[in-house]
Write a protein that holds these residues in place. Structure first.
Motif, PDB file in Angstrom:
ATOM      1  N   ASP A  58       0.840  -1.196   0.000  1.00 41.62           N
ATOM      2  CA  ASP A  58       0.000   0.000   0.000  1.00 41.62           C
ATOM      3  C   ASP A  58       0.878   1.249   0.000  1.00 41.62           C
ATOM      4  OD1 ASP A  58       0.810   0.497   2.652  1.00 41.62           O
ATOM      5  OD2 ASP A  58      -0.922  -0.530   3.486  1.00 41.62           O
ATOM      6  N   ASN A  59       0.243   2.405  -0.121  1.00 43.67           N
ATOM      7  CA  ASN A  59       0.987   3.658  -0.238  1.00 43.67           C
ATOM      8  C   ASN A  59       1.805   3.973   1.016  1.00 43.67           C
ATOM      9  OD1 ASN A  59      -1.624   4.098   1.017  1.00 43.67           O
ATOM     10  ND2 ASN A  59      -1.184   6.293   0.923  1.00 43.67           N
ATOM     11  N   HIS A  60       1.364   3.507   2.183  1.00 45.07           N
ATOM     12  CA  HIS A  60       2.086   3.794   3.427  1.00 45.07           C
ATOM     13  C   HIS A  60       3.436   3.075   3.458  1.00 45.07           C
ATOM     14  CE1 HIS A  60      -1.527   5.773   4.809  1.00 45.07           C
ATOM     15  NE2 HIS A  60      -2.222   4.668   4.565  1.00 45.07           N
ATOM     16  N   VAL A  61       3.437   1.816   3.070  1.00 40.54           N
ATOM     17  CA  VAL A  61       4.688   1.052   3.013  1.00 40.54           C
ATOM     18  C   VAL A  61       5.606   1.648   1.941  1.00 40.54           C
ATOM     19  CG1 VAL A  61       5.701  -1.210   2.519  1.00 40.54           C
ATOM     20  CG2 VAL A  61       3.609  -1.053   3.878  1.00 40.54           C
ATOM     21  N   ARG A  62       5.039   1.996   0.806  1.00 40.00           N
ATOM     22  CA  ARG A  62       5.828   2.622  -0.261  1.00 40.00           C
ATOM     23  C   ARG A  62       6.467   3.913   0.231  1.00 40.00           C
ATOM     24  NH1 ARG A  62       2.302   5.248  -4.252  1.00 40.00           N
ATOM     25  NH2 ARG A  62       2.466   6.826  -2.650  1.00 40.00           N
ATOM     26  N   ASN A  63       5.707   4.720   0.964  1.00 38.47           N
ATOM     27  CA  ASN A  63       6.237   5.985   1.482  1.00 38.47           C
ATOM     28  C   ASN A  63       7.352   5.745   2.505  1.00 38.47           C
ATOM     29  OD1 ASN A  63       4.432   7.353  -0.125  1.00 38.47           O
ATOM     30  ND2 ASN A  63       2.930   7.633   1.505  1.00 38.47           N
ATOM     31  N   GLN A  64       7.196   4.716   3.327  1.00 39.14           N
ATOM     32  CA  GLN A  64       8.232   4.398   4.304  1.00 39.14           C
ATOM     33  C   GLN A  64       9.523   3.968   3.613  1.00 39.14           C
ATOM     34  OE1 GLN A  64       6.181   1.460   6.627  1.00 39.14           O
ATOM     35  NE2 GLN A  64       5.113   2.982   7.890  1.00 39.14           N
ATOM     36  N   ILE A  65       9.392   3.173   2.567  1.00 37.82           N
ATOM     37  CA  ILE A  65      10.575   2.756   1.800  1.00 37.82           C
ATOM     38  C   ILE A  65      11.223   3.970   1.147  1.00 37.82           C
ATOM     39  CG2 ILE A  65      11.339   1.445  -0.227  1.00 37.82           C
ATOM     40  CD1 ILE A  65       9.207  -0.654   0.541  1.00 37.82           C
ATOM     41  N   SER A  66      10.432   4.857   0.579  1.00 37.41           N
ATOM     42  CA  SER A  66      10.973   6.078  -0.039  1.00 37.41           C
ATOM     43  C   SER A  66      11.681   6.955   0.979  1.00 37.41           C
ATOM     44  CB  SER A  66       9.852   6.871  -0.713  1.00 37.41           C
ATOM     45  OG  SER A  66       9.339   6.168  -1.808  1.00 37.41           O
ATOM     46  N   ALA A  67      11.128   7.044   2.193  1.00 33.55           N
ATOM     47  CA  ALA A  67      11.761   7.848   3.242  1.00 33.55           C
ATOM     48  C   ALA A  67      13.121   7.262   3.626  1.00 33.55           C
ATOM     49  CB  ALA A  67      10.849   7.932   4.469  1.00 33.55           C
ATOM     50  N   LEU A  68      13.207   5.938   3.755  1.00 32.29           N
ATOM     51  CA  LEU A  68      14.485   5.290   4.061  1.00 32.29           C
ATOM     52  C   LEU A  68      15.495   5.521   2.932  1.00 32.29           C
ATOM     53  CD1 LEU A  68      13.223   1.911   5.571  1.00 32.29           C
ATOM     54  CD2 LEU A  68      14.331   3.801   6.800  1.00 32.29           C
ATOM     55  N   GLN A  69      14.993   5.499   1.716  1.00 30.09           N
ATOM     56  CA  GLN A  69      15.856   5.762   0.564  1.00 30.09           C
ATOM     57  C   GLN A  69      16.347   7.204   0.589  1.00 30.09           C
ATOM     58  OE1 GLN A  69      14.001   4.793  -3.140  1.00 30.09           O
ATOM     59  NE2 GLN A  69      15.661   5.657  -4.367  1.00 30.09           N
ATOM     60  N   ASN A  70      15.472   8.152   0.903  1.00 26.71           N
ATOM     61  CA  ASN A  70      15.846   9.568   0.963  1.00 26.71           C
ATOM     62  C   ASN A  70      16.854   9.840   2.079  1.00 26.71           C
ATOM     63  OD1 ASN A  70      14.174  10.162  -1.180  1.00 26.71           O
ATOM     64  ND2 ASN A  70      12.453  10.765   0.111  1.00 26.71           N
ATOM     65  N   LEU A  71      16.831   9.018   3.127  1.00 30.09           N
ATOM     66  CA  LEU A  71      17.805   9.158   4.214  1.00 30.09           C
ATOM     67  C   LEU A  71      19.178   8.596   3.821  1.00 30.09           C
ATOM     68  CD1 LEU A  71      15.614   8.180   7.291  1.00 30.09           C
ATOM     69  CD2 LEU A  71      16.528  10.447   6.743  1.00 30.09           C
ATOM     70  N   GLY A  72      19.248   7.979   2.657  1.00 33.15           N
ATOM     71  CA  GLY A  72      20.522   7.456   2.180  1.00 33.15           C
ATOM     72  C   GLY A  72      20.810   6.036   2.616  1.00 33.15           C
ATOM     73  N   LEU A  73      19.802   5.296   3.060  1.00 29.07           N
ATOM     74  CA  LEU A  73      20.012   3.923   3.494  1.00 29.07           C
ATOM     75  C   LEU A  73      20.030   2.935   2.333  1.00 29.07           C
ATOM     76  CD1 LEU A  73      17.819   3.948   6.717  1.00 29.07           C
ATOM     77  CD2 LEU A  73      20.297   4.203   6.518  1.00 29.07           C
ATOM     78  N   GLY A  74      19.835   3.442   1.139  1.00 30.92           N
ATOM     79  CA  GLY A  74      19.885   2.625  -0.067  1.00 30.92           C
ATOM     80  C   GLY A  74      19.711   3.509  -1.281  1.00 30.92           C
ATOM     81  N   THR A  75      20.165   3.027  -2.423  1.00 33.16           N
ATOM     82  CA  THR A  75      20.044   3.833  -3.642  1.00 33.16           C
ATOM     83  C   THR A  75      18.744   3.582  -4.386  1.00 33.16           C
ATOM     84  OG1 THR A  75      21.231   2.145  -4.901  1.00 33.16           O
ATOM     85  CG2 THR A  75      22.540   3.940  -3.958  1.00 33.16           C
ATOM     86  N   SER A  76      18.026   2.514  -4.009  1.00 36.35           N
ATOM     87  CA  SER A  76      16.755   2.207  -4.664  1.00 36.35           C
ATOM     88  C   SER A  76      15.849   1.481  -3.674  1.00 36.35           C
ATOM     89  CB  SER A  76      16.995   1.323  -5.890  1.00 36.35           C
ATOM     90  OG  SER A  76      17.494   0.067  -5.491  1.00 36.35           O
ATOM     91  N   ALA A  77      14.588   1.368  -4.040  1.00 36.86           N
ATOM     92  CA  ALA A  77      13.640   0.629  -3.212  1.00 36.86           C
ATOM     93  C   ALA A  77      14.085  -0.830  -3.107  1.00 36.86           C
ATOM     94  CB  ALA A  77      12.235   0.725  -3.798  1.00 36.86           C
ATOM     95  N   LYS A  78      14.641  -1.354  -4.186  1.00 36.21           N
ATOM     96  CA  LYS A  78      15.145  -2.726  -4.184  1.00 36.21           C
ATOM     97  C   LYS A  78      16.232  -2.893  -3.119  1.00 36.21           C
ATOM     98  CE  LYS A  78      17.789  -5.874  -7.083  1.00 36.21           C
ATOM     99  NZ  LYS A  78      18.409  -6.071  -8.384  1.00 36.21           N
ATOM    100  N   ASP A  79      17.162  -1.928  -3.032  1.00 35.27           N
ATOM    101  CA  ASP A  79      18.226  -1.998  -2.024  1.00 35.27           C
ATOM    102  C   ASP A  79      17.661  -1.989  -0.609  1.00 35.27           C
ATOM    103  OD1 ASP A  79      20.161  -2.035  -3.984  1.00 35.27           O
ATOM    104  OD2 ASP A  79      20.632   0.096  -3.818  1.00 35.27           O
ATOM    105  N   ILE A  80      16.676  -1.123  -0.374  1.00 36.52           N
ATOM    106  CA  ILE A  80      16.075  -1.011   0.951  1.00 36.52           C
ATOM    107  C   ILE A  80      15.401  -2.331   1.336  1.00 36.52           C
ATOM    108  CG2 ILE A  80      14.322   0.177   2.343  1.00 36.52           C
ATOM    109  CD1 ILE A  80      16.687   1.971   1.692  1.00 36.52           C
ATOM    110  N   VAL A  81      14.570  -2.853   0.449  1.00 34.18           N
ATOM    111  CA  VAL A  81      13.847  -4.088   0.742  1.00 34.18           C
ATOM    112  C   VAL A  81      14.832  -5.241   0.935  1.00 34.18           C
ATOM    113  CG1 VAL A  81      12.224  -5.787  -0.201  1.00 34.18           C
ATOM    114  CG2 VAL A  81      11.745  -3.343  -0.429  1.00 34.18           C
ATOM    115  N   LYS A  82      15.856  -5.296   0.098  1.00 36.80           N
ATOM    116  CA  LYS A  82      16.853  -6.357   0.200  1.00 36.80           C
ATOM    117  C   LYS A  82      17.561  -6.327   1.560  1.00 36.80           C
ATOM    118  CE  LYS A  82      20.373  -8.327  -2.838  1.00 36.80           C
ATOM    119  NZ  LYS A  82      21.147  -8.107  -4.050  1.00 36.80           N
ATOM    120  N   SER A  83      17.948  -5.127   2.011  1.00 37.86           N
ATOM    121  CA  SER A  83      18.648  -5.027   3.297  1.00 37.86           C
ATOM    122  C   SER A  83      17.705  -5.336   4.469  1.00 37.86           C
ATOM    123  CB  SER A  83      19.287  -3.652   3.476  1.00 37.86           C
ATOM    124  OG  SER A  83      18.309  -2.651   3.582  1.00 37.86           O
TER     125      SER A  83
END
Length: 124
Positions: A58-83
Motif C-alpha cells: 500500500d501507499n504507506h509502506v511505499r512511502n516508508q521505503i521512499s523515506a528510508l531511501q531519501n535518508l541514504g540507506l539505499g540507492t533504490s527501493a530494491k536496495d532497501i527491501v533487500k537489506s
C-alpha cells in the motif's frame, strides 16, 4: 589567402599519407569454449534466472521505503527491501533459517523451470 585550408590537395600527397596495415600471423583457436561451460547451463536448462517482478504494497509502506531511501540507506527501493529482508533473516533461529533457505531454493528452482519452459517454447 595564405591562411586558408586547401582541401584540393593533390591525390599524390593523400596517397603518401595512407599507411597500409601489416598483417601478423593467423591465430588458431586451440580449445573452443561453449556458453554452457562458462554459465553452467546444460542443454537449455537454466539453473539461475533473474527478471523484474513487482511486490504489491500500500501507499504507506511505499512511502516508508521512499523515506528510508531519501535518508541514504539505499540507492533504490530494491536496495532497501533487500537489506530489510537480510536483517530479518539474520534474526531467525537456525531451524527457521534452514526452512527459509529451503523455501527460497524451491522458489528459485520454480523460476528457473518456468524460464526454461519459455525458452523451449520459443524454439519450437
Amino acid at each position: 589567402m595564405a591562411g586558408l585550408v586547401h582541401h584540393h590537395e593533390s591525390e599524390d600527397k593523400v596517397e603518401k599519407k595512407k599507411r597500409l596495415l601489416k598483417r601478423g600471423p593467423t591465430i588458431q583457436v586451440e580449445n573452443q569454449v561453449s556458453r554452457s561451460d562458462v554459465t553452467g547451463e546444460e542443454k537449455g536448462i537454466v539453473k539461475n534466472v533473474t527478471y523484474p517482478a513487482n511486490v504489491r504494497v500500500d501507499n504507506h509502506v511505499r512511502n516508508q521505503i521512499s523515506a528510508l531511501q531519501n535518508l541514504g540507506l539505499g540507492t533504490s527501493a530494491k536496495d532497501i527491501v533487500k537489506s530489510l529482508v537480510a536483517e530479518r533473516v539474520e534474526q531467525l533461529d537456525s531451524a527457521t533459517a534452514k526452512r527459509y533457505q529451503e523455501m527460497v531454493d524451491i522458489l528459485e528452482q520454480m523460476d528457473a523451470y518456468k524460464q526454461t519452459e519459455k525458452s523451449q517454447k520459443g524454439k519450437h
